[in-house]
Enzyme design. Sequence first.
Site, PDB file in Angstrom:
ATOM      1  N   CYS A  69      41.666  45.289  36.376  1.00  0.00           N
ATOM      2  CA  CYS A  69      42.924  44.127  36.952  1.00  0.00           C
ATOM      3  C   CYS A  69      43.831  43.731  35.776  1.00  0.00           C
ATOM      4  O   CYS A  69      43.411  42.928  35.026  1.00  0.00           O
ATOM      5  CB  CYS A  69      42.239  43.378  37.981  1.00  0.00           C
ATOM      6  SG  CYS A  69      43.594  42.372  38.320  1.00  0.00           S
ATOM      7  N   CYS A  72      44.586  40.406  35.779  1.00  0.00           N
ATOM      8  CA  CYS A  72      43.880  39.284  35.972  1.00  0.00           C
ATOM      9  C   CYS A  72      43.725  39.184  34.101  1.00  0.00           C
ATOM     10  O   CYS A  72      43.483  38.032  33.888  1.00  0.00           O
ATOM     11  CB  CYS A  72      42.188  40.026  36.184  1.00  0.00           C
ATOM     12  SG  CYS A  72      41.858  40.072  38.221  1.00  0.00           S
TER      13      CYS A  72
END
Length: 142
Positions: A69, A72
């Site tokens: 991700c 993230c």
Amino acid sequence: MIGQSLRSVRTIAQAGPSFRTFALSQRSFHASRVARDHYLNANEEEFNARALDESSPKPILVDFYAAWCQPCRVLTPLLKSHTQPESGYDLMTVDVDEFPDLAAKYKVSALPTVVAFKDGKVKNKFVGFRGEADIKKFLEML
């Protein structure tokens, strides 16, 4: 420099076992304060012990993330900067690919998801990337 290090290793090796034991025992290990305030890549036991601890003095932000991700990867360093030892918050990261049941329990349906725990209970939550100002507002609401 490398040659000097190799000579030191040979000298220790030639000195016998008693010197090696003494030399190795002189090094002390300790946990830094930052290590206690950041629980990175936490497992389910660590999560239960810290995030659900009703007697904890500081709120803890649980950053549910995945290695793949991209948002993230950007959010986690921002959260780390706001949860330094002198701050009033701790940070825990949980990999949703490793602990999908834990993510499901807290209804993590998109990444990143940050859940704030205080006194062992969920106090607040946000989904998706947030900038510096939004993170500050989020922390002030705890």
